[in-house]
Structure formats: structure tokens, C-alpha cells
Scaffold this motif. Sequence first.
Motif, PDB file in Angstrom:
ATOM      1  N   PHE A 143      -5.767  64.429-131.285  1.00 29.15           N
ATOM      2  CA  PHE A 143      -5.098  63.838-130.236  1.00 29.15           C
ATOM      3  C   PHE A 143      -6.100  63.161-129.442  1.00 29.15           C
ATOM      4  O   PHE A 143      -5.874  62.537-128.704  1.00 29.15           O
ATOM      5  N   GLN A 144      -7.550  63.375-129.533  1.00 32.43           N
ATOM      6  CA  GLN A 144      -8.489  62.662-128.833  1.00 32.43           C
ATOM      7  C   GLN A 144      -8.386  61.159-129.009  1.00 32.43           C
ATOM      8  O   GLN A 144      -8.228  60.394-128.186  1.00 32.43           O
ATOM      9  N   ASN A 145      -8.546  60.683-130.354  1.00 33.58           N
ATOM     10  CA  ASN A 145      -8.095  59.353-130.543  1.00 33.58           C
ATOM     11  C   ASN A 145      -7.030  58.622-129.961  1.00 33.58           C
ATOM     12  O   ASN A 145      -6.767  57.842-129.519  1.00 33.58           O
ATOM     13  N   GLN A 146      -5.732  59.434-130.243  1.00 34.89           N
ATOM     14  CA  GLN A 146      -4.448  59.045-129.511  1.00 34.89           C
ATOM     15  C   GLN A 146      -4.355  58.944-128.335  1.00 34.89           C
ATOM     16  O   GLN A 146      -3.951  58.314-127.670  1.00 34.89           O
ATOM     17  N   ALA A 147      -5.201  59.807-127.643  1.00 38.36           N
ATOM     18  CA  ALA A 147      -5.307  59.778-125.970  1.00 38.36           C
ATOM     19  C   ALA A 147      -5.998  58.292-125.679  1.00 38.36           C
ATOM     20  O   ALA A 147      -5.372  57.740-124.784  1.00 38.36           O
ATOM     21  N   ILE A 148      -7.102  58.219-126.312  1.00 35.63           N
ATOM     22  CA  ILE A 148      -7.826  56.673-125.931  1.00 35.63           C
ATOM     23  C   ILE A 148      -6.954  55.816-126.209  1.00 35.63           C
ATOM     24  O   ILE A 148      -6.694  54.799-125.346  1.00 35.63           O
ATOM     25  N   VAL A 149      -6.295  55.334-127.387  1.00 41.20           N
ATOM     26  CA  VAL A 149      -5.276  54.442-127.819  1.00 41.20           C
ATOM     27  C   VAL A 149      -4.099  54.363-126.977  1.00 41.20           C
ATOM     28  O   VAL A 149      -3.828  53.250-126.547  1.00 41.20           O
ATOM     29  N   VAL A 150      -3.485  55.353-126.394  1.00 47.12           N
ATOM     30  CA  VAL A 150      -2.299  55.250-125.659  1.00 47.12           C
ATOM     31  C   VAL A 150      -2.590  54.872-124.219  1.00 47.12           C
ATOM     32  O   VAL A 150      -2.022  53.977-123.663  1.00 47.12           O
ATOM     33  N   SER A 151      -3.760  55.204-123.702  1.00 50.07           N
ATOM     34  CA  SER A 151      -4.209  55.035-122.451  1.00 50.07           C
ATOM     35  C   SER A 151      -4.517  53.572-122.292  1.00 50.07           C
ATOM     36  O   SER A 151      -4.507  52.692-121.374  1.00 50.07           O
ATOM     37  N   LEU A 152      -5.250  53.067-123.517  1.00 52.79           N
ATOM     38  CA  LEU A 152      -5.617  51.320-123.398  1.00 52.79           C
ATOM     39  C   LEU A 152      -4.552  50.553-123.684  1.00 52.79           C
ATOM     40  O   LEU A 152      -4.277  49.561-123.229  1.00 52.79           O
ATOM     41  N   ILE A 153      -3.564  50.962-124.391  1.00 57.61           N
ATOM     42  CA  ILE A 153      -2.033  50.326-124.656  1.00 57.61           C
ATOM     43  C   ILE A 153      -1.310  50.297-123.268  1.00 57.61           C
ATOM     44  O   ILE A 153      -0.973  48.979-122.967  1.00 57.61           O
ATOM     45  N   ASN A 154      -1.659  51.586-122.344  1.00 58.22           N
ATOM     46  CA  ASN A 154      -0.837  51.457-121.474  1.00 58.22           C
ATOM     47  C   ASN A 154      -1.208  50.613-120.317  1.00 58.22           C
ATOM     48  O   ASN A 154      -0.797  49.623-119.836  1.00 58.22           O
ATOM     49  N   SER A 155      -2.578  50.577-120.106  1.00 51.92           N
ATOM     50  CA  SER A 155      -3.450  49.711-119.120  1.00 51.92           C
ATOM     51  C   SER A 155      -3.308  48.142-119.573  1.00 51.92           C
ATOM     52  O   SER A 155      -3.126  47.436-118.728  1.00 51.92           O
ATOM     53  N   GLY A 156      -3.104  47.982-121.082  1.00 53.66           N
ATOM     54  CA  GLY A 156      -3.240  46.587-121.460  1.00 53.66           C
ATOM     55  C   GLY A 156      -1.871  46.260-121.338  1.00 53.66           C
ATOM     56  O   GLY A 156      -1.663  44.950-120.926  1.00 53.66           O
ATOM     57  N   THR A 157      -0.863  46.968-121.375  1.00 57.68           N
ATOM     58  CA  THR A 157       0.300  46.571-121.181  1.00 57.68           C
ATOM     59  C   THR A 157       0.553  45.988-119.777  1.00 57.68           C
ATOM     60  O   THR A 157       1.473  45.139-119.389  1.00 57.68           O
ATOM     61  N   SER A 158      -0.029  46.883-118.847  1.00 58.91           N
ATOM     62  CA  SER A 158       0.129  46.376-117.348  1.00 58.91           C
ATOM     63  C   SER A 158      -0.369  44.966-117.056  1.00 58.91           C
ATOM     64  O   SER A 158      -0.053  44.326-116.366  1.00 58.91           O
ATOM     65  N   ILE A 159      -1.689  44.892-117.674  1.00 60.14           N
ATOM     66  CA  ILE A 159      -2.296  43.525-117.487  1.00 60.14           C
ATOM     67  C   ILE A 159      -1.552  42.408-118.066  1.00 60.14           C
ATOM     68  O   ILE A 159      -1.278  41.239-117.856  1.00 60.14           O
ATOM     69  N   PHE A 160      -0.950  42.659-119.388  1.00 62.93           N
ATOM     70  CA  PHE A 160      -0.071  41.646-120.047  1.00 62.93           C
ATOM     71  C   PHE A 160       1.071  41.428-119.254  1.00 62.93           C
ATOM     72  O   PHE A 160       1.590  40.194-119.103  1.00 62.93           O
ATOM     73  N   ALA A 161       1.921  42.255-118.804  1.00 62.57           N
ATOM     74  CA  ALA A 161       3.009  42.287-118.056  1.00 62.57           C
ATOM     75  C   ALA A 161       2.569  41.056-116.692  1.00 62.57           C
ATOM     76  O   ALA A 161       3.322  40.501-116.064  1.00 62.57           O
ATOM     77  N   SER A 162       1.484  41.843-115.932  1.00 62.07           N
ATOM     78  CA  SER A 162       1.043  40.882-114.838  1.00 62.07           C
ATOM     79  C   SER A 162       1.016  39.218-115.238  1.00 62.07           C
ATOM     80  O   SER A 162       1.081  38.568-114.415  1.00 62.07           O
ATOM     81  N   ILE A 163       0.260  39.110-116.375  1.00 57.51           N
ATOM     82  CA  ILE A 163       0.338  37.700-116.687  1.00 57.51           C
ATOM     83  C   ILE A 163       1.710  36.766-116.711  1.00 57.51           C
ATOM     84  O   ILE A 163       1.923  35.776-116.065  1.00 57.51           O
ATOM     85  N   VAL A 164       2.699  37.730-117.471  1.00 58.51           N
ATOM     86  CA  VAL A 164       3.975  36.941-117.431  1.00 58.51           C
ATOM     87  C   VAL A 164       4.437  36.896-116.044  1.00 58.51           C
ATOM     88  O   VAL A 164       5.168  36.085-115.757  1.00 58.51           O
ATOM     89  N   THR A 165       4.307  37.944-115.234  1.00 62.95           N
ATOM     90  CA  THR A 165       4.695  38.014-113.829  1.00 62.95           C
ATOM     91  C   THR A 165       4.291  36.961-112.861  1.00 62.95           C
ATOM     92  O   THR A 165       4.933  36.440-112.296  1.00 62.95           O
TER      93      THR A 165
END
Length: 601
Positions: free
Chosen positions: A273-295
Motif C-alpha cells: 500500500f505504500q507505493n499505491q499511496a504515493i501513486v494515487v496521491s501523485l495521480i490525484n495532484s497531476g489530474t488537478s494540474i491537467f484539468a487546470s490546463i484544460v480549464t
Amino acid sequence: MEKDGRPNWDSPMQFVLACVSYAVGLGNVWRFPYLCQLHGGGGFLIPYLIMLLLEGLPLFYMELAIGQKMRLGSIGAWTSISPYLGGLGLASVVTSVYLCLYYNVINAWSFWYLFHSFQSVLPWAVCPINSNRTGPTEECEVATPTQYFFYRETLNISSSIEENGGIHTGQALCLVLAWAITYLFIVRGVKSTGKVVYFTATFPYLVLFIYLIRGVTLHGAINGLKYMFTPKMAELANPRAWINAATQIFFSLGLGFGSLIAFASYNQHNNNFQNQAIVVSLINSGTSIFASIVTFAIYGFKATLNYENCLDRMRILLLNTFDLAEDAISMDGVLEWTEKLNTTYPEQFAQIADKVRAGECNLEKELDTAVEGTGLAFIVYSEAIKNMPLPQLWSVLYFFMLLLLGMGSMLGNVTAIITPLRDFKIMSRMSNELFSGLVCVFCLLLGLGFTTTSGNYWFTIFNDYAASFSLLFIVLIEVIAVSYIYGIKRFEKDIEDMLGHRPNWYWKIMWAVTSPLLLIGLFIFYIINYIQGGTPTYQAWNKELGESVVTEYPVFGQVFIVLLLVSSVSCVPLTALYAFCRKRKDRAYEKRPSPVSTVSV
């Protein structure tokens, strides 16, 4: 509590996708871009990423570890750590119920807009004709078609929370549909949820990517992207930017609801779960930035369109006032001609000076206009979509994406209610289908209140107060309980038992010192902000003005806000008091002398 024979995810990938589907939600699309706009574009990324490391990631890791170790929902997991902490899980369940009540209403709105997208002319693109068929509806004329469609056609909103009316039939049917689909997604527990997340977690990225390609090719998109990627570093000295960054990370990852504990409880004991926690957190933050570019690309398109329309109105005003030839003033030369005519013909210009000042054209000002929440998702985006070529296609794609984001989050929200309750033996005797159905019907019936004419005002109360203060309190007690009641040493051993190694110094410092201090700071800020804010207010729709006006909540609204805040938070001390009284009663019973039988056998 019952944890024997607990079902598992079919693969670690299912668990990761479930977490991504839950964490990546509507807030990534409509809250993060707003905060970027509010706090100087790309400069906001600095406090945001720092808060991810100091607060978001450690707390996300902690909740996954607790769920996987205890293999129970939130109530059972915290009761296992200490009987006095069972109220933490109960508070999480109460908060998740509040969230489910109003969150699916947003999905109902998405269904409403999606169904109305299949028309030759989008209904929010033009004003409807009045009953006399002599012109546009007056309310739409003073507002805009997009505002009219949202406030009148979608919500049929009253002028205040005190004015109530009947249920909006169309919205009620859309809400029934939203809950029916939610039920189908969770009906067989992780077996059905595990299959659904392959779609709900991935398809929104395809739509975002399509929107990115379309967005950057729109006229004026570059203005929005420049605004985002030109940081205003002065905002780093603004404490509010750091507080908003910490709050956004906290709520975006879905901490405190019990969903992460519930999801992790279906993992294999030695899952990484340690690696999964890091991956999900980074995907979540990356999505926020990605969605901001579109917005911001769409912001740029809309702002440039408004700016050019303003210049065109100014150009026509100057041409008519000074009787100039049609081609005398170009769009690019409007501002230059305004100054020139003001200098050359001051008396004549004075006659239109008020109109010039009222209609002053400023691209930067257009880009500075920050909108969040439903205003961004259902009004600003709709405004931009109607001006695109093939608006029906982009409307269907956009609202289908919103629907999937909302439904993905609902999987986690409902799981946070069902999993801890089904851990009780009395509930586990009921079939998955029946129990899930009862929870969905219960939430649906209560949620119908949001489809009345004053329902949007109650929606705002729940959105602002039901899951903000209480979550900070829950997660603060969680991290203190793990670090200082259960103990970091014991927690380390549990993690070593699951992963084969102990967490490094970074995680331990965050859990023991940094994260608790940050949460205490946020908690104090919320209390001070609430006290200094005076009487709570809301945005009431004024159909005569065609805009929202700030209005104070009536007494019953203020009392309800207090009840919302207290109802979930009070679960923690009340459950601890109940456990204490029960323990004393059990001890007293044990100390009582056994009766001696006088009858000899």
C-alpha cells in the motif's frame, strides 16, 4: 465485528483504480482551477505541492495502513485500536451520509444537462420566448441564457431559503436515476465495484485529453494558458494561499470519510500500500494540474470572446457618436481611438463618458474573474461550450465526464457507509443486495429535499458545513490516536508485518509532528474564521436583477448549521463516554460477590 471470509480485490490494480476513481472527483475540475486563478496562477502550485508532502501523502498512507491491517471498516478499525475511539468511525459514517445526500444531486444535474444536450440548439444558448410570444423571457433577458437555464430550468429556484415549493419532477427523476446507477455499481460489494472502476477511473482522462486538444486550439486559449503559467510570486506571502492549498489537498484526497480505510480493508495482508499511496496521491495532484490546463484554455477562450465583444460594442458606440466611416476603427485600434477622440472632441466625448467607463474593456480583468463550484461547472463551461463549433458534441462529452467523476466518487462515499456497518454481525446476516438497496433508498428519500425550489440553498448548507469542520476534527484525532495512543512503535511493527520493512524517518516525522501541527493550525483557522465571519450568508437568486445577492441565513438555517457541525463531531466524545460507562459497569459486575447456594445437593 466480523472479518473472517472477507472478500478481496481481484488485483492490486483494482484497488488503485478504486482509490483514483474516488479521490479524483469534481473538486479537481472545479475547485483547484479556481484556487489557481485566485492565487496567481502557477504560483499556487508551490504551496500546493509542499502541502501534499507535509500533509496529504502521510495521512493518505496512514489510512490505507489502518484499513489493510485491521481488515475492517472505519468503526471496527478504530474500535480495535481502542474502544474509546469507535466514535471516530461513527463520525466518518455520519459525515459520509451527509456527503451522499447532496453529492448525488450534482450527478442528477449532470444527467439533466446531458439529456438536454441532444437538441439542435442547446437550451442554454438562447433565451426562451415569453408567454405573450412578444420577446425573450424577462428573467433571462436581465441575466444570461446560461444563468437562466441553471437557476430557472434546472433548479426552478425560489428567491430565498424561506420560500419553499414543490419537488422539481425532472430533477427528482434524474436523482432516482443517479441512485439507481449507484446501486448497480455497489450491489455486489467489491466484486461489482472492482469491475466498474476500470471505466470510471480511466474514461474521464480520455475526455480531458480530447478537451485539451480542443481547448488549446480555441481562439484566445493562449491568453488563459499564459495567465496560468505566469506565476504571481507575491501570493506566496499570502497566508490564505497556504491555508487553501492545505485544505484543497486534504479534501481532494478524501481523507477522514472512512472510504480509504474501507477500500484498503479488502486488500491482501501483504499488499504494498505504500507505493499505491504515493501513486494515487501523485495521480490525484497531476489530474488537478491537467484539468487546470484544460480549464484555463477554456477560460482564455471565454475571456477573449467577452473582451472582443466588449471592443466591438465600444467600436460601434464610437462610430455612431462621432459619425465615422464603418471601416475607420478596427478592433485593434479601439483603445487608441478612444484616447484620440477624447483628446480631440472632449465635449462630445463627455456625453458618452459614462458608457465608456461602464463598458471598459480589459482582458486581464476578464481573466481575474474567479468562479468555483457549480458556477464554474454548469454556467461558465456551458457559456464556453455554446460558442464552440459542434456545441452538442462538446456538451455531451463534458457532462458525461462530470457524471463519471461524480459516480466514481460516489462509489467511495457509499462504501464508507456500507462497509463499517456490515462489519457488525447483525448487519452481515442481510444480503449485500438488500442492505445496499436500503442504504440507497434511505439516501434517495432524504435527498429529494434538494430537488425542491429552496433545495439549492439547503445544498449550499450541506456543501459548506456538513463535511469541512468535522473532517478536520476527525483526521486530527486519527493522527493523534495513531501517533500517541496506539503508538508509533506499534504502528511501525504493523507496517513491517505487512510490507517487510519499517517506514522511514520521513513518514514518522510527518505523523508525529508535522501533520498534527498543520491540522491543529487549520482547525484553529476554521474556528476563528467562523467566529469572525458573523452571521452565515448564502447567495440568493434575485430574478428581477438576474443575479445572486448575498443574504443572511434565517435563525432556523443557523440552528441547522450548528446541528450539522455538532452531529458528526459529537460522535467521538459520546462514544468514548459510552465505552467508559460500559467498562465501569462491567468492572462493577465482576466485583460483585457470587451468590452462595443454600440448597445442598
